[in-house]
Motif scaffolding. Structure first.
Motif, PDB file in Angstrom:
ATOM      1  N   GLY A   1       9.001   7.020  -1.938  1.00  0.00           N
ATOM      2  CA  GLY A   1       8.931   8.166  -2.858  1.00  0.00           C
ATOM      3  C   GLY A   1       7.569   8.841  -2.809  1.00  0.00           C
ATOM      4  O   GLY A   1       7.464  10.059  -2.937  1.00  0.00           O
ATOM      5  N   SER A   2       6.526   8.050  -2.604  1.00  0.00           N
ATOM      6  CA  SER A   2       5.179   8.627  -2.565  1.00  0.00           C
ATOM      7  C   SER A   2       4.986   9.471  -1.311  1.00  0.00           C
ATOM      8  O   SER A   2       4.328  10.509  -1.348  1.00  0.00           O
ATOM      9  CB  SER A   2       4.125   7.517  -2.621  1.00  0.00           C
TER      10      SER A   2
ATOM     11  N   ARG B   1      11.123  11.064 -12.522  1.00  0.00           N
ATOM     12  CA  ARG B   1       9.874  10.304 -12.656  1.00  0.00           C
ATOM     13  C   ARG B   1       9.767   9.670 -14.042  1.00  0.00           C
ATOM     14  O   ARG B   1       9.382   8.515 -14.187  1.00  0.00           O
ATOM     15  CB  ARG B   1       8.727  11.286 -12.441  1.00  0.00           C
ATOM     16  N   ARG B   2      10.159  10.438 -15.057  1.00  0.00           N
ATOM     17  CA  ARG B   2      10.070   9.910 -16.419  1.00  0.00           C
ATOM     18  C   ARG B   2      10.999   8.702 -16.589  1.00  0.00           C
ATOM     19  O   ARG B   2      10.590   7.649 -17.042  1.00  0.00           O
ATOM     20  CB  ARG B   2      10.428  11.003 -17.438  1.00  0.00           C
ATOM     21  N   SER B   3      12.261   8.892 -16.190  1.00  0.00           N
ATOM     22  CA  SER B   3      13.219   7.811 -16.466  1.00  0.00           C
ATOM     23  C   SER B   3      13.067   6.641 -15.487  1.00  0.00           C
ATOM     24  O   SER B   3      13.095   5.491 -15.899  1.00  0.00           O
ATOM     25  CB  SER B   3      14.645   8.357 -16.449  1.00  0.00           C
ATOM     26  N   ALA B   4      12.878   6.944 -14.208  1.00  0.00           N
ATOM     27  CA  ALA B   4      12.873   5.848 -13.229  1.00  0.00           C
ATOM     28  C   ALA B   4      11.514   5.177 -13.097  1.00  0.00           C
ATOM     29  O   ALA B   4      11.444   3.983 -12.821  1.00  0.00           O
ATOM     30  CB  ALA B   4      13.313   6.372 -11.860  1.00  0.00           C
ATOM     31  N   VAL B   5      10.446   5.930 -13.275  1.00  0.00           N
ATOM     32  CA  VAL B   5       9.120   5.337 -13.066  1.00  0.00           C
ATOM     33  C   VAL B   5       8.475   4.959 -14.405  1.00  0.00           C
ATOM     34  O   VAL B   5       8.082   3.824 -14.623  1.00  0.00           O
ATOM     35  CB  VAL B   5       8.204   6.302 -12.269  1.00  0.00           C
ATOM     36  N   PHE B   6       8.391   5.919 -15.321  1.00  0.00           N
ATOM     37  CA  PHE B   6       7.632   5.682 -16.559  1.00  0.00           C
ATOM     38  C   PHE B   6       8.352   4.761 -17.552  1.00  0.00           C
ATOM     39  O   PHE B   6       7.726   4.066 -18.331  1.00  0.00           O
ATOM     40  CB  PHE B   6       7.318   7.008 -17.260  1.00  0.00           C
ATOM     41  N   ASP B   7       9.699   4.806 -17.569  1.00  0.00           N
ATOM     42  CA  ASP B   7      10.423   3.999 -18.571  1.00  0.00           C
ATOM     43  C   ASP B   7      10.589   2.533 -18.148  1.00  0.00           C
ATOM     44  O   ASP B   7      11.070   1.723 -18.926  1.00  0.00           O
ATOM     45  CB  ASP B   7      11.829   4.593 -18.833  1.00  0.00           C
ATOM     46  N   TYR B   8      10.217   2.220 -16.928  1.00  0.00           N
ATOM     47  CA  TYR B   8      10.416   0.863 -16.387  1.00  0.00           C
ATOM     48  C   TYR B   8       9.625  -0.154 -17.208  1.00  0.00           C
ATOM     49  O   TYR B   8       8.445   0.038 -17.493  1.00  0.00           O
ATOM     50  CB  TYR B   8       9.938   0.844 -14.933  1.00  0.00           C
ATOM     51  N   ASP B   9      10.305  -1.239 -17.573  1.00  0.00           N
ATOM     52  CA  ASP B   9       9.658  -2.295 -18.351  1.00  0.00           C
ATOM     53  C   ASP B   9       9.612  -3.560 -17.483  1.00  0.00           C
ATOM     54  O   ASP B   9      10.602  -4.288 -17.362  1.00  0.00           O
ATOM     55  CB  ASP B   9      10.463  -2.540 -19.646  1.00  0.00           C
TER      56      ASP B   9
ATOM     57  N   THR C   1       0.857  -1.193   0.000  1.00  0.00           N
ATOM     58  CA  THR C   1       0.000   0.000   0.000  1.00  0.00           C
ATOM     59  C   THR C   1       0.886   1.234   0.000  1.00  0.00           C
ATOM     60  O   THR C   1       1.831   1.324   0.791  1.00  0.00           O
ATOM     61  CB  THR C   1      -0.892   0.013   1.259  1.00  0.00           C
ATOM     62  N   MET C   2       0.600   2.165  -0.897  1.00  0.00           N
ATOM     63  CA  MET C   2       1.403   3.399  -0.940  1.00  0.00           C
ATOM     64  C   MET C   2       0.493   4.608  -1.017  1.00  0.00           C
ATOM     65  O   MET C   2      -0.676   4.496  -1.408  1.00  0.00           O
ATOM     66  CB  MET C   2       2.407   3.368  -2.101  1.00  0.00           C
ATOM     67  N   LEU C   3       1.006   5.754  -0.640  1.00  0.00           N
ATOM     68  CA  LEU C   3       0.224   6.990  -0.751  1.00  0.00           C
ATOM     69  C   LEU C   3       0.058   7.316  -2.239  1.00  0.00           C
ATOM     70  O   LEU C   3       0.884   6.919  -3.066  1.00  0.00           O
ATOM     71  CB  LEU C   3       0.932   8.122  -0.002  1.00  0.00           C
ATOM     72  N   PRO C   4      -0.991   8.065  -2.586  1.00  0.00           N
ATOM     73  CA  PRO C   4      -1.279   8.253  -4.014  1.00  0.00           C
ATOM     74  C   PRO C   4      -0.500   9.392  -4.675  1.00  0.00           C
ATOM     75  O   PRO C   4      -0.762   9.710  -5.828  1.00  0.00           O
ATOM     76  CB  PRO C   4      -2.782   8.583  -4.005  1.00  0.00           C
ATOM     77  N   HIS C   5       0.496   9.971  -3.982  1.00  0.00           N
ATOM     78  CA  HIS C   5       1.101  11.204  -4.495  1.00  0.00           C
ATOM     79  C   HIS C   5       1.971  11.025  -5.724  1.00  0.00           C
ATOM     80  O   HIS C   5       2.409  12.012  -6.325  1.00  0.00           O
ATOM     81  CB  HIS C   5       1.900  11.901  -3.385  1.00  0.00           C
ATOM     82  N   GLN C   6       2.256   9.779  -6.093  1.00  0.00           N
ATOM     83  CA  GLN C   6       2.937   9.560  -7.377  1.00  0.00           C
ATOM     84  C   GLN C   6       2.016   8.807  -8.331  1.00  0.00           C
ATOM     85  O   GLN C   6       2.450   8.388  -9.405  1.00  0.00           O
ATOM     86  CB  GLN C   6       4.224   8.750  -7.181  1.00  0.00           C
ATOM     87  N   GLY C   7       0.779   8.589  -7.925  1.00  0.00           N
ATOM     88  CA  GLY C   7      -0.186   7.896  -8.775  1.00  0.00           C
ATOM     89  C   GLY C   7       0.324   6.541  -9.230  1.00  0.00           C
ATOM     90  O   GLY C   7       0.231   6.197 -10.407  1.00  0.00           O
ATOM     91  N   GLN C   8       0.859   5.736  -8.302  1.00  0.00           N
ATOM     92  CA  GLN C   8       1.498   4.485  -8.734  1.00  0.00           C
ATOM     93  C   GLN C   8       0.914   3.206  -8.110  1.00  0.00           C
ATOM     94  O   GLN C   8       1.372   2.121  -8.422  1.00  0.00           O
ATOM     95  CB  GLN C   8       3.014   4.545  -8.473  1.00  0.00           C
TER      96      GLN C   8
ATOM     97  N   ARG D   1      11.572  -2.650  -6.141  1.00  0.00           N
ATOM     98  CA  ARG D   1      10.912  -1.603  -6.929  1.00  0.00           C
ATOM     99  C   ARG D   1       9.844  -0.871  -6.097  1.00  0.00           C
ATOM    100  O   ARG D   1       9.796   0.345  -6.045  1.00  0.00           O
ATOM    101  CB  ARG D   1      10.282  -2.285  -8.146  1.00  0.00           C
ATOM    102  N   THR D   2       8.982  -1.640  -5.435  1.00  0.00           N
ATOM    103  CA  THR D   2       7.840  -1.013  -4.777  1.00  0.00           C
ATOM    104  C   THR D   2       8.234  -0.312  -3.474  1.00  0.00           C
ATOM    105  O   THR D   2       7.603   0.677  -3.106  1.00  0.00           O
ATOM    106  CB  THR D   2       6.727  -2.051  -4.519  1.00  0.00           C
TER     107      THR D   2
END
Ligand SMILES: Cc1cc2nc3c(=O)[nH]c(=O)nc-3n(C[C@H](O)[C@H](O)[C@H](O)COP(=O)(O)OP(=O)(O)OC[C@H]3O[C@@H](n4cnc5c(N)ncnc54)[C@H](O)[C@@H]3O)c2cc1C
Length: 406
Positions: free
Chosen positions: A349-350, A380-388, A296-303, A342-343
């Motif tokens: 981070g959140s 955020r772009r490189s570490a969160v969004f680019d993750y495969d 469970t994480m806080l929603p501040h990174q929408g993840q 990862r989580t």
């Protein structure tokens, strides 16, 4: 190899459980049954952002087009504004390859899209898990309605109050953030015709207000974070008066455009923001966790949902590689070892993102906070969004195999 005779129970038919069912069927080829306590699948009437890292997974599962059709892609990058509406920074909204851009989804629509992709026969509604027990020939699940069954493995996607988790680790202490959010949706026709079809966040003293488009832009989601001790005295969520929300953002310091949005809100509810410290372990034998049950994480990174979707892909990759049912515990252990790293980063981070939005009084110089936000956008772009998630799991699998036979 595990195959269609391998029986897996997924406990919880939320966004995480349904995505897991799709991934386990399409990638690992196992037989999945989803057990949901509610008598109908559904979600709260609010929005969620499906981020590029989760879209990459949904694309691989063949579900992304349906998500895109049901959701709303904004016109451009989002913005962080100060209380008066002055620009602080633009927000990350796409991956570095510009292949995937944030999609705003009305939660009930996302559940509907995912549920359509799961064989209806495989979803058992009205089944609230009471207990589970590992036996010689599998894991026995027993539901409050008296039904009991034996599976080769069980996945707990049963959310923050997970029953499955209790069979693995002691219940983690929920940590209250000190904040509640008011949530809901606004009909786009109640807003000025030129209202920006992007994500906007106003940040004021100890509070923030966010809105973004959903459902082919016919709806706007809103989330308003304010400090409160309300959840400490009673339930963690409930209905709220719109006047109470408006009062939180009243005063001349607030942008008149935000006042315009607040004026269009007809209905809202409040929700306490809780998370927990990263768990020490998520898997025991042929039982593992996924989504909020695990992290469970806080929603501040929408993840939160996006991580559940990543979990689903990683789980399917490791499970597919299990040679026999007897190898499932090791497959789950490997899944856990990759996903926990990862989580855990995103759980912390959140929290930090929340402090950045709401607690600028703690920063000696607000301009430094604003710089941090700008720098954070690129991270955020490189570490969160680019993750495969698929590639990471496949690479880890190759390394596990190499170590095993070295
Ligand atoms: C204000 C707010 C905004 C958010 N925004 C975002 C966002 O933009 N992006 C994002 O990625 N995340 C966001 N999140 C987080 C996200 O909502 C959660 O991470 C997500 O819902 C977790 O999904 P899940 O399937 O793991 O759990 P849940 O959604 O909690 O689903 C669990 C399911 O299990 C069922 N269940 C529970 N117990 C049992 C039982 N004993 N037996 C059978 N079934 C059971 C429940 O009924 C439910 O259907 C936000 C959260 C909040 C509060």
């Amino acid at each position: 190899m595990v195959d269609s005779r391998t029986r897996i129970a997924v406990i919880g038919g939320g966004m995480g459980g349904l995505t897991a069912a799709i991934a386990l069927d399409r990638i690992a080829g196992v037989q999945v049954t989803v057990f949901e306590q509610a008598t109908a699948l559904g979600e709260v009437g609010a929005g969620v952002t499906v981020a590029p890292n989760a879209q990459r997974v949904l694309d691989a599962l063949g579900v992304l087009d349906q998500v895109r059709r049901a959701g709303a892609t904004p016109d451009g990058h989002g913005v962080y504004l100060d209380a008066s509406g002055a620009l602080v920074t633009d927000a990350a909204w796409e991956d570095s390859a510009k292949q995937y851009r944030n999609i705003g989804m009305y939660r009930p629509d996302l559940i509907e899209v995912l549920a359509r992709e799961v064989d209806g026969e495989s979803i058992r509604l009205g089944h609230r898990l009471a207990s589970l027990r590992t036996e010689e020939s599998g894991v026995r699940v027993t539901f409050e309605n008296g039904v009991t069954d034996l599976f080769d493995a069980v996945i707990g996607a049963d959310g923050i109050h997970s029953v499955v988790r209790r069979s693995i680790v002691p219940d983690p202490e929920p940590v209250y953030s000190g904040y509640i959010v008011y949530r809901g949706v606004v009909d786009a026709s109640h807003l000025p015709a030129d209202w920006p079809r992007i994500s906007q966040v106003w940040m004021g003293e100890q509070r923030h207000f966010m809105c973004y488009p959903l459902q082919q832009r016919t709806l706007f989601n809103f989330v308003a974070g304010v400090p409160s001790d309300r959840p400490l005295h009673g339930p963690w969520s409930g209905p709220a008066d719109v006047s109470e929300l408006r009062a939180e953002f009243a005063g001349e310091m607030w942008d008149t455009r935000l006042q315009r949005f607040l004026g269009a809100i007809e209905k809202t509810f409040w929700w306490g923001l809780f998370d927990h410290e990263p768990l020490r372990n998520w898997s025991h034998g042929a039982v593992t966790l996924l989504g909020d049950a695990a992290h469970t994480m806080l929603p501040h990174q929408g993840q939160g949902v996006n991580q559940a979707i990543e979990d689903s892909m990683a789980l399917a990759v490791f499970l597919k590689a299990a040679d026999t049912v007897a190898d499932i515990p090791e497959a789950f252990r490997r899944y856990t070892s990759v996903r926990m790293q990862r989580t855990a980063i995103l759980q912390h981070g959140s929290r930090r993102a929340g402090w950045m939005f709401d607690a600028q009084h703690e920063f000696a110089d607000r301009r430094k906070r604003d710089t941090d936000l700008r720098v954070g956008r690129d991270f955020r772009r490189s570490a969160v969004f680019d993750y495969d998630a698929r590639k990471v799991a496949e690479r880890a699998l190759a390394r596990f195999r190499k170590e095993q036979y070295a």
